[in-house]
Design a protein around this motif. Structure first.
Motif, PDB file in Angstrom:
ATOM      1  N   GLU A   1     -21.806  13.425 -19.294  1.00 39.47           N
ATOM      2  CA  GLU A   1     -23.149  13.687 -18.813  1.00 39.47           C
ATOM      3  C   GLU A   1     -23.090  13.157 -17.174  1.00 39.47           C
ATOM      4  O   GLU A   1     -22.656  12.074 -16.988  1.00 39.47           O
ATOM      5  CB  GLU A   1     -24.018  12.639 -19.531  1.00 39.47           C
ATOM      6  CG  GLU A   1     -25.659  13.023 -19.018  1.00 39.47           C
ATOM      7  CD  GLU A   1     -26.669  12.236 -19.855  1.00 39.47           C
ATOM      8  OE1 GLU A   1     -27.101  12.790 -20.925  1.00 39.47           O
ATOM      9  OE2 GLU A   1     -27.063  11.149 -19.681  1.00 39.47           O
TER      10      GLU A   1
ATOM     11  N   THR B   1     -27.020  22.629 -21.141  1.00 39.44           N
ATOM     12  CA  THR B   1     -28.290  22.082 -21.145  1.00 39.44           C
ATOM     13  C   THR B   1     -29.077  23.187 -22.034  1.00 39.44           C
ATOM     14  O   THR B   1     -28.812  24.315 -21.772  1.00 39.44           O
ATOM     15  CB  THR B   1     -28.846  21.700 -19.810  1.00 39.44           C
ATOM     16  OG1 THR B   1     -28.688  22.858 -19.002  1.00 39.44           O
ATOM     17  CG2 THR B   1     -28.071  20.748 -19.052  1.00 39.44           C
TER      18      THR B   1
ATOM     19  N   TRP C   1     -22.814  18.344 -19.078  1.00 37.33           N
ATOM     20  CA  TRP C   1     -23.990  18.958 -18.590  1.00 37.33           C
ATOM     21  C   TRP C   1     -24.596  17.961 -17.539  1.00 37.33           C
ATOM     22  O   TRP C   1     -24.117  16.758 -17.418  1.00 37.33           O
ATOM     23  CB  TRP C   1     -24.854  18.562 -19.847  1.00 37.33           C
ATOM     24  CG  TRP C   1     -25.081  17.463 -20.446  1.00 37.33           C
ATOM     25  CD1 TRP C   1     -26.212  16.564 -20.337  1.00 37.33           C
ATOM     26  CD2 TRP C   1     -24.266  16.851 -21.376  1.00 37.33           C
ATOM     27  NE1 TRP C   1     -26.106  15.518 -20.924  1.00 37.33           N
ATOM     28  CE2 TRP C   1     -24.640  15.647 -21.679  1.00 37.33           C
ATOM     29  CE3 TRP C   1     -23.127  17.241 -22.050  1.00 37.33           C
ATOM     30  CZ2 TRP C   1     -24.169  14.793 -22.748  1.00 37.33           C
ATOM     31  CZ3 TRP C   1     -22.551  16.530 -23.037  1.00 37.33           C
ATOM     32  CH2 TRP C   1     -22.977  15.237 -23.366  1.00 37.33           C
TER      33      TRP C   1
ATOM     34  N   LEU D   1     -28.037  16.515 -15.745  1.00 36.96           N
ATOM     35  CA  LEU D   1     -29.690  16.040 -16.137  1.00 36.96           C
ATOM     36  C   LEU D   1     -30.539  16.671 -14.867  1.00 36.96           C
ATOM     37  O   LEU D   1     -31.834  16.849 -15.138  1.00 36.96           O
ATOM     38  CB  LEU D   1     -29.887  14.561 -16.203  1.00 36.96           C
ATOM     39  CG  LEU D   1     -29.091  13.944 -17.300  1.00 36.96           C
ATOM     40  CD1 LEU D   1     -29.462  12.292 -17.346  1.00 36.96           C
ATOM     41  CD2 LEU D   1     -29.557  14.388 -18.543  1.00 36.96           C
TER      42      LEU D   1
ATOM     43  N   ARG E   1     -33.606  17.643 -17.474  1.00 34.01           N
ATOM     44  CA  ARG E   1     -32.774  18.520 -18.160  1.00 34.01           C
ATOM     45  C   ARG E   1     -32.325  17.700 -19.416  1.00 34.01           C
ATOM     46  O   ARG E   1     -32.099  16.343 -19.394  1.00 34.01           O
ATOM     47  CB  ARG E   1     -31.825  19.233 -17.620  1.00 34.01           C
ATOM     48  CG  ARG E   1     -32.166  20.049 -16.399  1.00 34.01           C
ATOM     49  CD  ARG E   1     -30.866  20.546 -15.824  1.00 34.01           C
ATOM     50  NE  ARG E   1     -31.043  21.779 -15.044  1.00 34.01           N
ATOM     51  CZ  ARG E   1     -30.293  22.327 -14.256  1.00 34.01           C
ATOM     52  NH1 ARG E   1     -29.001  22.074 -14.298  1.00 34.01           N
ATOM     53  NH2 ARG E   1     -30.596  23.166 -13.418  1.00 34.01           N
ATOM     54  N   ARG E   2     -32.321  18.272 -20.547  1.00 35.46           N
ATOM     55  CA  ARG E   2     -31.741  17.927 -21.854  1.00 35.46           C
ATOM     56  C   ARG E   2     -30.569  18.398 -22.195  1.00 35.46           C
ATOM     57  O   ARG E   2     -30.099  19.751 -22.186  1.00 35.46           O
ATOM     58  CB  ARG E   2     -32.778  17.984 -22.956  1.00 35.46           C
ATOM     59  CG  ARG E   2     -34.035  17.488 -22.828  1.00 35.46           C
ATOM     60  CD  ARG E   2     -34.896  17.667 -23.997  1.00 35.46           C
ATOM     61  NE  ARG E   2     -35.164  18.918 -24.466  1.00 35.46           N
ATOM     62  CZ  ARG E   2     -35.822  19.362 -25.543  1.00 35.46           C
ATOM     63  NH1 ARG E   2     -36.255  18.551 -26.292  1.00 35.46           N
ATOM     64  NH2 ARG E   2     -35.877  20.633 -25.709  1.00 35.46           N
ATOM     65  N   ARG E   3     -29.458  17.917 -22.748  1.00 31.20           N
ATOM     66  CA  ARG E   3     -28.139  18.468 -23.024  1.00 31.20           C
ATOM     67  C   ARG E   3     -28.555  19.315 -24.284  1.00 31.20           C
ATOM     68  O   ARG E   3     -29.647  19.297 -24.994  1.00 31.20           O
ATOM     69  CB  ARG E   3     -27.201  17.454 -23.545  1.00 31.20           C
ATOM     70  CG  ARG E   3     -27.746  16.819 -25.019  1.00 31.20           C
ATOM     71  CD  ARG E   3     -26.580  15.448 -25.014  1.00 31.20           C
ATOM     72  NE  ARG E   3     -26.739  14.952 -26.442  1.00 31.20           N
ATOM     73  CZ  ARG E   3     -26.043  13.806 -26.804  1.00 31.20           C
ATOM     74  NH1 ARG E   3     -25.741  13.084 -25.858  1.00 31.20           N
ATOM     75  NH2 ARG E   3     -26.426  13.474 -28.027  1.00 31.20           N
ATOM     76  N   SER E   4     -27.840  20.305 -24.489  1.00 28.56           N
ATOM     77  CA  SER E   4     -27.858  21.366 -25.328  1.00 28.56           C
ATOM     78  C   SER E   4     -28.249  21.014 -26.630  1.00 28.56           C
ATOM     79  O   SER E   4     -27.348  19.992 -27.123  1.00 28.56           O
ATOM     80  CB  SER E   4     -26.591  22.398 -25.190  1.00 28.56           C
ATOM     81  OG  SER E   4     -26.854  23.384 -26.368  1.00 28.56           O
TER      82      SER E   4
END
Length: 701
Positions: free
Chosen positions: A328, A513, A557, A559, A569-572
Motif C-alpha cells: 500500500e 483500488t 494500490w 490511498l 481511496r480504498r483498496r479493491s
C-alpha cells in the motif's frame, strides 16, 4: 502420450465428434489442441486439408501454425488451416462471392470512422472524434451480437447497456451507416463484421456453396471459445451444418471481452447442445509457481454467478517460489516510484527487462509509471497503445494549453502556482474533461487522460510552488522527449486487457483500488446499484492479471491520487481475504464488503431492502436523525449541485443524506461505510460532509 499429462492425453485421444476442453491458465492448451489435430490426421480420421482451426488473434493463429509445423503438419495449401475467424471468412467470401452475388464487386472497409461520422452528422449526434469512435464501437457490438438497427434501442434497454448517447440516436447512426456503405451500385463496402455475416449467409442460403464447403472442411477446432460472439457462433454453425466434428477449448473464468459482444454461454451450454460430448478439464498449471497459482485460485474462488460454477482449481506444477506481495502506498506517485525501484532490483539480480510487466486497468495510469521508470533509466515499452505523451488526445490537450499561453488576456493568477491546475481544467473542459466521467469507452479513456494531465500539473505545483505556465509546458515537452520507448528490450507496460494471452517472469498489478478495479461505472453510485455482471467481469480481469505471472507477483494500490493528497481511496474489494496477516498492507482497513446481509443498528435483525441497507436500520425502527444536520446537508447539496450544474441527486440521494444525519460519521471510514459513498464521492465531497458533521456535533456538545 509422450510429453502430455493424463488430462491432456485424454483430450488428444478423444474420439471424433464433439469435444470440449476446459483449459485453465497455463495448462498447455495450445500444445493439447495441436497434438489433437496431429493425432486425428495420423490415425486417418481426417486429412490435413479438411481441418480448419480458428482463434481470435493473428498472433495466436501464427503460434498454432508454428506448433503444427513442429509436428510435421505445415500450413500451406492442402494442409491444416489455422486462421482467425475474420481471415478464414475473408478467404471463403472471396472464393464464393461470384457464385452467390454475381458481378457486383466488394471492397473491404478497414476504417469505418469517416462513414460513421457522416451517419452521426445526419442523425444529429456529436461528430467529435471520441463520440464517433464510441458510436463505431457500439455498431461493432450490435453486429457482433446480431442486433439489427431497428432492434438496437429495445435491446440496449433490455440489457441496461451503457450507450454513448441516446439509444434511439445510436440506432439512427447505425441505420445511416449501413445505408451509406451500400450506396455505390458498383462495389459493396463490407466491414469486418460483414465478412462474417455474408459468409454465414452464403452457407445458409446456398445449398451448392454449403455442399462445396463441407466437402472441403470436415473437422473444426475453436480456441478461446469463451470469447466467441453470437455472430462468430453463427458462422461456426454454418460451417458445421448438421455435423458435430468439433473441438472447442476455453475457460469461462477468463471471459473479459463481453463489451465487444463476446459471450461464454456457448462454452457453458456446449454439453447441453451436444449431450454426448467428451469434456476434459485441464487444471495442471505449468506456467506459474504454486504461490501464484494459490492466489489465482483465491481470486476466482470468490466469483459469483453461473460462470463461477465452471471454475477450474489450478494445481501448480512448478517448484515453489516467493509469495505474492501486497503493498500500500500513500499516493500514485509513490506507488509508481516504489514499483520502479523493485523492477530495478529484479533487473540487477538477473531478471531480463522483457520478462517484467507492469499491468494496469486504465491506460491513463501509464503516465506515472513511464515517468518513474524513466527516472531510473529503466527501458520500457508500452504494449497495445502509444506512450502517454504520444497519445493524440494528450498531444491535442497540450497544444490547447500552448495556445492559451500565447494569449495576452489571461489573468496573472492563472499563469502560475495554484492557478495552473484551474487553468488546465478550464482549457481542457471543451476537449472532454467534465466534472464526471462521461458515457462511452473512448470518451472515458480520453477523460482519464485529461484528468491525469491536471493531476500531473497539481503534483508539479506542489514540487515547484512558483511554477509558471511556460515552465509547465517545458516540463511536458521534456517528459514527452524523454519517454520514447527504446528499441532495446524493455519492461512491458500494458493494460490488463492487452495482457491477455501473454506471460512474464515478474508481474506488477498496480492501481488496485475500488473505482479502478472494479471500474467505477461497474459499481454504480448512490442512485444505482452495482452492475453485478460487470463487477464479476472485473474480478475475472484481476484473475487474468494474476495468472500472467510465472514467479514474482506484486499487487499494489495508492490511498491518494496526488502527493500529499487526501487518502480517500480504498483498496479493491477483490483483495478482501487475500492480503495475509503477515503483510504490512494487512493492517490497513479493508473495504466494507457485506458477505452476509447487514444487520440493523437499532434492533440487530438483518435488514431487508435497498432503503434499509442504506440507512443501516429497519425502516420501521425508530430514526435518530439529527434534523439540523440534515437541513445543513440539504443546503450544502443544493449549493454544490448548482455549482457543478448537475441535479441534486447526482451529489447525494435523499436516503444518503438521511443516513449521514442519522449515523453522523466522524471520519472517512465511517463515511464510506454508508452504502452509496464510494471512493470517488469521498474524494470529491468527503471533506465538506465531515466538516458539516463536525460543526453540528461541536455545536450540540
Amino acid at each position: 502420450m509422450v510429453g502430455l499429462d493424463p488430462e491432456q492425453s485424454a483430450a488428444v485421444l478423444a474420439p471424433r465428434g464433439p469435444v470440449c476442453v476446459l483449459a485453465g491458465a497455463g495448462t498447455g492448451k495450445t500444445r493439447t489442441i495441436t497434438r489433437r489435430i496431429a493425432h486425428l490426421i495420423a490415425d486417418g480420421h481426417v486429412k490435413p486439408g479438411q481441418v480448419l482451426a480458428v482463434t481470435f488473434t493473428a498472433r495466436a493463429a501464427g503460434e498454432m501454425r508454428e506448433r503444427l509445423r513442429s509436428l510435421g503438419i505445415h500450413g500451406s495449401e492442402g494442409q491444416v488451416q489455422a486462421r482467425t475467424f475474420h481471415a478464414a471468412s475473408m478467404r471463403q467470401l472471396k472464393y464464393f462471392w461470384p457464385q452467390v452475388v454475381g458481378n457486383t464487386d466488394w471492397r473491404l472497409l478497414d476504417r469505418k470512422f469517416g462513414i460513421v461520422g457522416q451517419a452521426a452528422s445526419a442523425a444529429g449526434a456529436s461528430t467529435s472524434t471520441d463520440s464517433v469512435r464510441d458510436l463505431a464501437g457500439e455498431i461493432e457490438w450490435a453486429k457482433a451480437s446480431l442486433v439489427a438497427p431497428e432492434d438496437y434501442a429495445a435491446t440496449a434497454a433490455r440489457l441496461h447497456r451503457d450507450t454513448p448517447t441516446d439509444a434511439d440516436r445510436v440506432a439512427a447512426v447505425y441505420e445511416g451507416y449501413e445505408q451509406l456503405k451500400n450506396r455505390d451500385p458498383d462495389a459493396v463496402l463490407l466491414d469486418f463484421d460483414d465478412l462474417l455475416l455474408h459468409t454465414a449467409a452464403a452457407l445458409e442460403n446456398s445449398p451448392a456453396v454449403a455442399q462445396e464447403f463441407r466437402e472441403r472442411y470436415r473437422c473444426f477446432v475453436v480456441d478461446e471459445y469463451q470469447d466467441v460472439t453470437p455472430l462468430q457462433q453463427r458462422v461456426l454453425d454454418a460451417w458445421l451444418g448438421d455435423r458435430d466434428d468439433l473441438t472447442v477449448v476455453g475457460d469461462a473464468n477468463q471471459t473479459i471481452y463481453s463489451f465487444t459482444g463476446a459471450s461464454p454461454r456457448f462454452l457453458l451450454d456446449f454439453s447441453r447442445r451436444f449431450p454426448d460430448a467428451t469434456v476434459v478439464r485441464l487444471e495442471r498449471d505449468y506456467r506459474s509457481t504454486p504461490q501464484v497459482v494459490g492466489l489465482a485460485n483465491k481470486v476466482i474462488g470468490a466469483a459469483k454467478g453461473r460462470i463461477a460454477g465452471t471454475r477450474l482449481q489450478l494445481i501448480g506444477q512448478r517448484p515453489a517460489g516467493p509469495e505474492p506481495t501486497f503493498v500500500e502506498y500513500d499516493d500514485e506517485v509513490s506507488e509508481a516510484a516504489g514499483v520502479a525501484r523493485t523492477v530495478q532490483r529484479l533487473i540487477r539480480t538477473g531478471t531480463r527487462p522483457s520478462e517484467i510487466a507492469v499491468l494496469y486497468r486504465i491506460n491513463a495510469h501509464s503516465e506515472a509509471h513511464e515517468k518513474a521508470l524513466t527516472d531510473l533509466a529503466v527501458p520500457y515499452q508500452v504494449r497495445g497503445g502509444e506512450s502517454f505523451f504520444q497519445r493524440q488526445d494528450v498531444r491535442s490537450a497540450i497544444a490547447a494549453v500552448r495556445t492559451s499561453a500565447a494569449r495576452d488576456d489571461l489573468p496573472d493568477d492563472a499563469r502560475s502556482g495554484a492557478g495552473l491546475p484551474r487553468l488546465m481544467e478550464a482549457v481542457l473542459a471543451p476537449l472532454g474533461l467534465g466534472a464526471t466521467e462521461p458515457n462511452g469507452a473512448q470518451a472515458r479513456e480520453k477523460w482519464a487522460a485529461l484528468r491525469a494531465l491536471v493531476t500531473l500539473t497539481e503534483d508539479l505545483v506542489v514540487q515547484v510552488p512558483d511554477l509558471d505556465l511556460d515552465g509547465l509546458l517545458r516540463e511536458f515537452a521534456a517528459r514527452a522527449e524523454a519517454r520514447h520507448p527504446p528499441v532495446v528490450e524493455g519492461v512491458t507496460l500494458a493494460s490488463l486487457h492487452a495482457a491477455k494471452g501473454l506471460e512474464w517472469d515478474a508481474v506488477f498489478l498496480v492501481g488496485l483500488t475500488d473505482g479502478t478495479l472494479p471500474i467505477s461505472h461497474a459499481l454504480g453510485d448512490s442512485n444505482s446499484a452495482p452492475d453485478e455482471a460487470a463487477v464479476e467481469e472485473e474480478r475475472r480481469l484481476l484473475y487474468v492479471g494474476v495468472t500472467r505471472a510465472r514467479e514474482h507477483l506484486e499487487l499494489s494500490w495508492a490511498l491518494a491520487r496526488n502527493e500529499g493528497g487526501r487518502k480517500s481511496r480504498r483498496r479493491s474489494r477483490f483483495l478482501v481475504d487475500l492480503v495475509p496477516d503477515s503483510s504490512p498492507a494487512s493492517r490497513i482497513a479493508a473495504p466494507t464488503v457485506n458477505k452476509k446481509r447487514p444487520v440493523c443498528r437499532v434492533c440487530g435483525k438483518q435488514v431487508i431492502g435497498t432503503v434499509a441497507t442504506m440507512l443501516g436500520r429497519c425502516e420501521n425502527c425508530p430514526s435518530d436523525v439529527d434534523i439540523p444536520l440534515l437541513e445543513s446537508l440539504r443546503t450544502w447539496r443544493s449549493e454544490t449541485s448548482k455549482a457543478l450544474k448537475v441535479p441534486a441527486y447526482v451529489v447525494f440521494s435523499d436516503n444518503t443524506l438521511t443516513a449521514i444525519a442519522e449515523q453522523r460519521p466522524r471520519d472517512d471510514r465511517g463515511l464510506v461505510a454508508i452504502p452509496g459513498i464510494g471512493a470517488k464521492k469521498l474524494e470529491r465531497f468527503g471533506a465538506d460532509v465531515l466538516a458539516l458533521v463536525d460543526a453540528r456535533l461541536t455545536a450540540s456538545d
